[in-house]
Scaffold this active site. Structure first.
Site, PDB file in Angstrom:
ATOM      1  N   CYS A 382       0.824  -1.152  -0.066  1.00  0.00           N
ATOM      2  CA  CYS A 382       0.193  -0.227   0.092  1.00  0.00           C
ATOM      3  C   CYS A 382       1.036   1.395   0.094  1.00  0.00           C
ATOM      4  CB  CYS A 382      -0.936  -0.039   1.292  1.00  0.00           C
ATOM      5  SG  CYS A 382      -2.614   0.853   0.982  1.00  0.00           S
ATOM      6  N   HIS A 508      -3.466  -4.959   0.437  1.00  0.00           N
ATOM      7  CA  HIS A 508      -2.765  -5.533   1.519  1.00  0.00           C
ATOM      8  C   HIS A 508      -2.877  -7.077   1.638  1.00  0.00           C
ATOM      9  CE1 HIS A 508      -2.237  -1.829   3.856  1.00  0.00           C
ATOM     10  NE2 HIS A 508      -3.466  -1.230   3.268  1.00  0.00           N
ATOM     11  N   GLU A 510      -1.275  -9.058   3.250  1.00  0.00           N
ATOM     12  CA  GLU A 510      -1.028  -9.700   4.492  1.00  0.00           C
ATOM     13  C   GLU A 510      -2.425 -10.252   5.134  1.00  0.00           C
ATOM     14  OE1 GLU A 510      -0.633  -6.566   3.811  1.00  0.00           O
ATOM     15  OE2 GLU A 510      -1.147  -5.069   5.465  1.00  0.00           O
TER      16      GLU A 510
HETATM   17  N1  GLN Z   1      -2.196   6.485   3.005  1.00  0.00           N
HETATM   18  C1  GLN Z   1      -2.013   6.003   1.673  1.00  0.00           C
HETATM   19  C2  GLN Z   1      -3.593   5.968   1.164  1.00  0.00           C
HETATM   20  O1  GLN Z   1      -4.300   6.404   1.851  1.00  0.00           O
HETATM   21  C3  GLN Z   1      -1.699   4.491   2.183  1.00  0.00           C
HETATM   22  C4  GLN Z   1      -2.774   3.775   2.871  1.00  0.00           C
HETATM   23  C5  GLN Z   1      -2.132   2.286   3.450  1.00  0.00           C
HETATM   24  O2  GLN Z   1      -1.033   2.143   3.509  1.00  0.00           O
HETATM   25  N2  GLN Z   1      -3.176   1.728   4.031  1.00  0.00           N
HETATM   26  O3  GLN Z   1      -3.740   5.587  -0.113  1.00  0.00           O
END
Ligand code: GLN
Length: 551
Positions: A382, A508, A510
């Site tokens: 992300c 994600h 994970e």
């Molecule tokens: N802050 C970034 C976004 O909102 C990444 C979010 C995250 O890593 N879950 O896109």
């Protein structure tokens, strides 16, 4: 046969592994061929933990259907080897919000709205809803916090009512307590357990099973004492010693006879246990044949619960390769100090997890640069993918001020920008791009090789994205888009050509990793890290061998 309900409460202190115990009970029932669903009732007033600081709450787990939930849902999914829906996560905030919305709509026809019955009815309805929707034979319900907490009372009252409504054969109450060890006398104390059971009974709930967590072995005499004072048969007083790995908990509870006891009490059919695969996995976890070092560069590394699913996914992937993973927690802000590269010197792989807010951002970018320049395998999750793009724009294309508009609204090179669908969104709670979306993988890429498939489905939680206005220039010299939404709208995976293994994903992975089903990207990343380690060791050996030509 009607649905059976198991209620798990906690006593004495929090953080003794009630969530893991609950997850383990689910696994054990499933191992006897019984269908199970697990639900968490959290007494805090936040509608969900999505807006809470990791310092308050640890990781926010995301379900496939896009609910932002307590991290215990992650334990449930990993132990059950089964996805859960947002119905499995209930907070007091959601309950009160629903009750007040009904009141405003006039649903209560002018009645006075009270904790009992209106709030308790809403709680019972949520418990029965997860039973209905899942069709599971057993619903295991864990109540967050410990007995005696003020905000937990409506939940315990709802459980008391349900035990009468559903009948004794269909409900079971399990109380998880802790036996403190007193060094002066060298003994475990049962008094706090007695008090907390008394408190539970004063609320009308007599526990059927007491699970005693402790850091030292619990003798027969203590079990007898607890049995006597708490009015629970001795075989239902189950000691649970702190284990070297959480994945052993189901095995210990099975050994102690807990599954048989639960089946008998709930009049469920006995069948052959099938814990074989789990047992084998645990023995593989405990007998690695090698090691791999992964440096995780994050903002909350002093608080590993903030990256719980990432840690577990790394463990699952390492076991798949028969190695132990040693995670080096690197503070992103420390990576901003001069010479901080030395913190990554022994990394066989570098991982930058998800995150929000600009603290430590430059340190994370520096870690990405180190991985890219030194050929160290890199996995960006992300935010970790977004920063991989920023680093590339800055140091490969020479756009020094490139950034994500999350951190620099006026950057001349907004290579990461707000998702179009996020324009005008001002509310913070539950408004990100959340949950599972499909991703098409480009053939001939590392992503495609890892998944061994053309399509994947992964969970998201973000507001920003790869800015496709810069796609042409960004992808002209090495950066590759290797996964995108099937309609081609969003970039989901990026890789770097000419590097041993360098991949970032907007989702994600994970959250989907399970012990028996390690995630393909984590598995490929660990595989690359092992190769990198072997390469480095071979180089070191070559250097230390004196040249045969002398000189
Ligand atoms: N802050 C970034 C976004 O909102 C990444 C979010 C995250 O890593 N879950 O896109």
């Amino acid at each position: 046969m009607g649905t059976k309900y198991i209620f798990v409460t906690g006593g004495v202190v929090s953080s003794v592994g009630k969530g893991i115990t609950t997850a383990a009970i689910g696994r054990l029932l499933k191992s006897r061929g019984i269908s199970v669903v697990i639900q968490k009732l959290d007494p805090y007033l936040n509608v969900d933990p999505g807006t809470m600081s990791p310092y308050q709450h640890g990781e926010v787990f995301v379900t496939a259907d896009g609910a932002e939930t307590d991290l215990d849902l992650g334990h449930y999914e990993r132990f059950l080897d089964q996805d859960l829906s947002g119905l499995s996560s209930v907070t007091a905030g959601q309950i009160y919000q629903a009750v007040i919305a009904k009141e405003r709509r006039g649903d209560y026809l002018g009645r006075t709205i009270q904790a009992v019955p209106h709030v308790t009815n809403e709680i019972k309805e949520r418990i029965r809803a997860v039973a209905r929707e899942s069709g599971a034979q057993v619903v295991v319900v864990e109540v967050g916090g410990t007995v005696g907490d003020i905000e937990g009372q409506p939940f315990l009252e709802a459980i008391r009512q349900m035990r009468n409504e559903e009948g004794r054969e269909d409900t079971l109450s399990i109380h998880v307590t802790f036996l403190p060890y007193l060094a002066t006398t060298g003994e475990l104390k049962t008094k706090p357990t007695q008090h907390s059971v008394r408190e539970l009974r004063s609320l009308g709930i007599q526990p059927d099973v007491i699970i005693c967590r402790s850091d030292r072995p619990v003798g027969e005499d203590l079990r007898e004492k607890i049995s006597l004072f708490c009015d629970v048969p001795k075989q239902a007083v189950v000691p649970l010693l702190t284990m070297p790995t959480i994945y052993e908990v189901p095995l210990v509870l099975e050994e102690a006879g807990l599954t048989d006891y639960i089946l008998q009490r709930l009049c469920l059919p006995f069948s052959q246990r099938d814990l074989h695969e789990w047992q084998e996995w645990v023995s593989r976890l405990k007998s690695p044949t090698g090691e791999v070092n992964i440096s995780l560069v994050g903002k909350y590394v002093e608080l590993p619960d903030a990256y719980l699913s990432v840690r577990e996914a790394l463990i699952h992937a390492a076991v798949a390769h028969q190695v132990a993973v040693s995670i080096r927690w690197v503070h992103a802000q420390e990576m901003e100090r001069p010479g901080a590269e030395s913190l990554l010197e022994d990394a066989d792989g570098i991982l930058v997890p998800g995150g929000f807010g600009d603290r430590g951002i430059e340190g994370k970018i520096r870690a990405v640069r180190f991985a890219r320049e030194r050929g160290v395998p890199y996995l960006g999750l992300c935010l970790g993918m977004q920063l991989m793009v920023v680093e590339y724009a800055r140091h490969v294309l020479g756009w020094e001020d490139a950034h994500s508009t999350e951190f620099d609204a006026d950057t001349p090179y907004p290579v990461i920008c707000l998702l179009a669908e996020q324009e005008g969104v001002t509310e913070k709670g539950g408004t990100m791009r959340l949950g599972s979306y499909p991703c098409r993988l480009r053939p001939g890429t590392r992503a495609h090789a890892a998944y061994g498939a053309e399509m994947a489905s992964e969970r998201h939680r973000h507001r920003y994205e790869f800015n496709r206005d810069y796609e042409k220039i960004l992808t002209a010299s090495g950066l590759r888009i290797t996964g995108e939404t099937p309609d081609g709208t969003y970039v989901e995976i990026c890789e770097l050509a000419g590097h041993p293994w360098f991949l970032g994903c907007q989702f994600h992975p994970e959250f989907k990793s399970k012990p028996l089903e390690p995630h393909p990207l984590f598995r490929a990343f660990i595989g690359a890290a092992i190769e990198h380690r072997q390469r480095r060791q071979a180089e070191a050996r070559a250097l230390s061998v004196p040249s045969s030509h002398g000189g």
